[in-house]
Design an enzyme around this catalytic site. Structure first.
Site, PDB file in Angstrom:
ATOM      1  N   ASP A  12       7.134   0.622  -0.094  1.00  0.00           N
ATOM      2  CA  ASP A  12       7.372   0.392   1.333  1.00  0.00           C
ATOM      3  C   ASP A  12       6.628  -0.854   1.817  1.00  0.00           C
ATOM      4  O   ASP A  12       5.583  -1.212   1.271  1.00  0.00           O
ATOM      5  CB  ASP A  12       6.905   1.640   2.105  1.00  0.00           C
ATOM      6  CG  ASP A  12       7.523   1.710   3.491  1.00  0.00           C
ATOM      7  OD1 ASP A  12       8.382   0.863   3.814  1.00  0.00           O
ATOM      8  OD2 ASP A  12       7.132   2.605   4.259  1.00  0.00           O
ATOM      9  N   HIS A  29      12.168  -8.306   0.624  1.00  0.00           N
ATOM     10  CA  HIS A  29      12.800  -7.479  -0.415  1.00  0.00           C
ATOM     11  C   HIS A  29      12.814  -8.226  -1.760  1.00  0.00           C
ATOM     12  O   HIS A  29      12.571  -7.640  -2.803  1.00  0.00           O
ATOM     13  CB  HIS A  29      14.232  -7.116  -0.005  1.00  0.00           C
ATOM     14  CG  HIS A  29      14.296  -6.146   1.138  1.00  0.00           C
ATOM     15  ND1 HIS A  29      13.462  -5.052   1.228  1.00  0.00           N
ATOM     16  CD2 HIS A  29      15.087  -6.100   2.242  1.00  0.00           C
ATOM     17  CE1 HIS A  29      13.745  -4.373   2.336  1.00  0.00           C
ATOM     18  NE2 HIS A  29      14.715  -4.997   2.975  1.00  0.00           N
ATOM     19  N   LEU A 123       7.860   1.846 -21.802  1.00  0.00           N
ATOM     20  CA  LEU A 123       8.000   2.519 -20.505  1.00  0.00           C
ATOM     21  C   LEU A 123       9.469   2.754 -20.157  1.00  0.00           C
ATOM     22  O   LEU A 123      10.306   1.888 -20.378  1.00  0.00           O
ATOM     23  CB  LEU A 123       7.378   1.606 -19.435  1.00  0.00           C
ATOM     24  CG  LEU A 123       7.432   2.077 -17.987  1.00  0.00           C
ATOM     25  CD1 LEU A 123       6.496   3.255 -17.771  1.00  0.00           C
ATOM     26  CD2 LEU A 123       7.063   0.932 -17.033  1.00  0.00           C
TER      27      LEU A 123
HETATM   28  C1  FPP Z   1      11.045  -0.456   2.121  1.00  0.00           C
HETATM   29  O1  FPP Z   1      10.461  -1.498   2.858  1.00  0.00           O
HETATM   30  C2  FPP Z   1      11.726  -1.023   0.997  1.00  0.00           C
HETATM   31  C3  FPP Z   1      13.043  -0.891   0.729  1.00  0.00           C
HETATM   32  C4  FPP Z   1      13.963  -0.129   1.585  1.00  0.00           C
HETATM   33  C5  FPP Z   1      13.645  -1.573  -0.431  1.00  0.00           C
HETATM   34  C6  FPP Z   1      12.835  -1.510  -1.687  1.00  0.00           C
HETATM   35  C7  FPP Z   1      13.337  -2.532  -2.610  1.00  0.00           C
HETATM   36  C8  FPP Z   1      12.573  -3.326  -3.403  1.00  0.00           C
HETATM   37  C9  FPP Z   1      11.128  -3.215  -3.533  1.00  0.00           C
HETATM   38  C10 FPP Z   1      13.202  -4.363  -4.232  1.00  0.00           C
HETATM   39  C11 FPP Z   1      13.563  -3.869  -5.584  1.00  0.00           C
HETATM   40  C12 FPP Z   1      14.951  -3.602  -5.504  1.00  0.00           C
HETATM   41  C13 FPP Z   1      15.760  -3.289  -6.509  1.00  0.00           C
HETATM   42  C14 FPP Z   1      17.173  -3.175  -6.155  1.00  0.00           C
HETATM   43  C15 FPP Z   1      15.350  -3.039  -7.895  1.00  0.00           C
HETATM   44  P1  FPP Z   1      10.899  -1.701   4.359  1.00  0.00           P
HETATM   45  O2  FPP Z   1      12.036  -2.651   4.403  1.00  0.00           O
HETATM   46  O3  FPP Z   1      11.160  -0.372   4.992  1.00  0.00           O
HETATM   47  O4  FPP Z   1       9.609  -2.348   4.957  1.00  0.00           O
HETATM   48  P2  FPP Z   1       9.059  -2.146   6.418  1.00  0.00           P
HETATM   49  O5  FPP Z   1       8.758  -0.687   6.578  1.00  0.00           O
HETATM   50  O6  FPP Z   1       7.835  -2.999   6.423  1.00  0.00           O
HETATM   51  O7  FPP Z   1      10.106  -2.634   7.364  1.00  0.00           O
END
Ligand code: FPP
Length: 233
Positions: A12, A29, A123
């Site tokens: 997150d 992202h 892994l």
């Molecule tokens: C949450 O942060 C994150 C996500 C919804 C996407 C997670 C994806 C990745 C880490 C990239 C890797 C992806 C793949 C497809 C392998 P948020 O957007 O909710 O952050 P915020 O709470 O700060 O707005």
């Protein structure tokens, strides 16, 4: 130090990471995806066997279409990258969740990646995409029900072990440790069944900033916990 066999990560904070830098969420992202790649190597070096990461939840469809398309595109890119890199590492890569939401080509690429890495001994990375613990249980119950009809198994003989066989994580031990970045104290529908006795480690660090030292700190804290599984010392 006791190293968990299976670690789950709720990645997150990508949006906040980008916002702090006055950049669009997409940049966060992308950086998050890059961090996953780096961190998976660190996790593997420690001897962890399974890493399950939450990349897109069944609830993430509520986000603006532009962001949803970006995340699906990022998954496609990552799958391609892992296919290209298959000889550079010893990881098995698998996706869990309801992948029927993806186009046929992406589904085929995911299956291809799983097949070409299945004999690796390092892994196993499970990328949870269009995943939600409740949805997973519903899909499991539906599959189990169909099998029950075929085998005439008495409903009273259903056990946890039988239901477990129908989960996306079938055959994988439950995660001992679940890490959640960016300070929120909730499960967000991640591995609901499997996390019954997981230890949670929550850090304020945003996912793109979560590094090797943070991972070591999480494992250190995990080692300080007294795990009783509902029993008494
Ligand atoms: C949450 O942060 C994150 C996500 C919804 C996407 C997670 C994806 C990745 C880490 C990239 C890797 C992806 C793949 C497809 C392998 P948020 O957007 O909710 O952050 P915020 O709470 O700060 O707005």
């Amino acid at each position: 130090m006791n190293i968990p066999v299976h670690i789950g990560i709720i990645m997150d904070g990508n949006g906040r990471w980008a916002k702090k830098r006055f950049m669009p969420r997409q940049v966060g992202h992308r950086q998050g995806g890059e961090n996953l790649r780096k961190l998976a190597y660190e996790v593997e070096k420690l001897g962890v066997k399974y890493l399950t990461v939450y990349a897109f939840s069944t609830e993430n469809w509520k986000r603006p279409e532009e962001e949803v398309s970006f995340l699906i595109g990022l998954l496609r890119e990552k799958i391609q990258e892992y296919i290209d890199d298959k000889d550079k590492n010893n990881m098995r890569i698998n996706c869990i969740g309801d992948l029927t939401c993806l186009d046929k080509k992406t589904q085929a690429d995911i299956e291809h990646l799983k097949q070409i890495t299945k004999n690796k001994t390092g892994l196993q990375v499970n990328i949870a995409f269009n995943y939600g613990g409740r949805g997973e249980l519903i899909r499991a119950v539906k599959k189990m029900y169909n099998d029950l009809l075929k085998t005439n198994l008495d409903v009273n003989n259903i056990t946890e072990g039988i239901l477990e066989k129908y989960l996306d994580t079938s055959g994988i031990p439950d995660p001992e440790l679940i890490i959640r970045t960016s300070g929120e104290f909730r499960t967000s529908n991640f591995l609901l069944w499997q996390s019954a006795y997981s230890e949670y480690y929550i850090t304020d660090k945003l996912w793109p900033d979560f590094n090797k030292d943070d991972l070591m700190e999480a494992i250190k804290k995990f080692n300080e916990r007294e795990r009783r599984f509902g029993g008494r010392k």
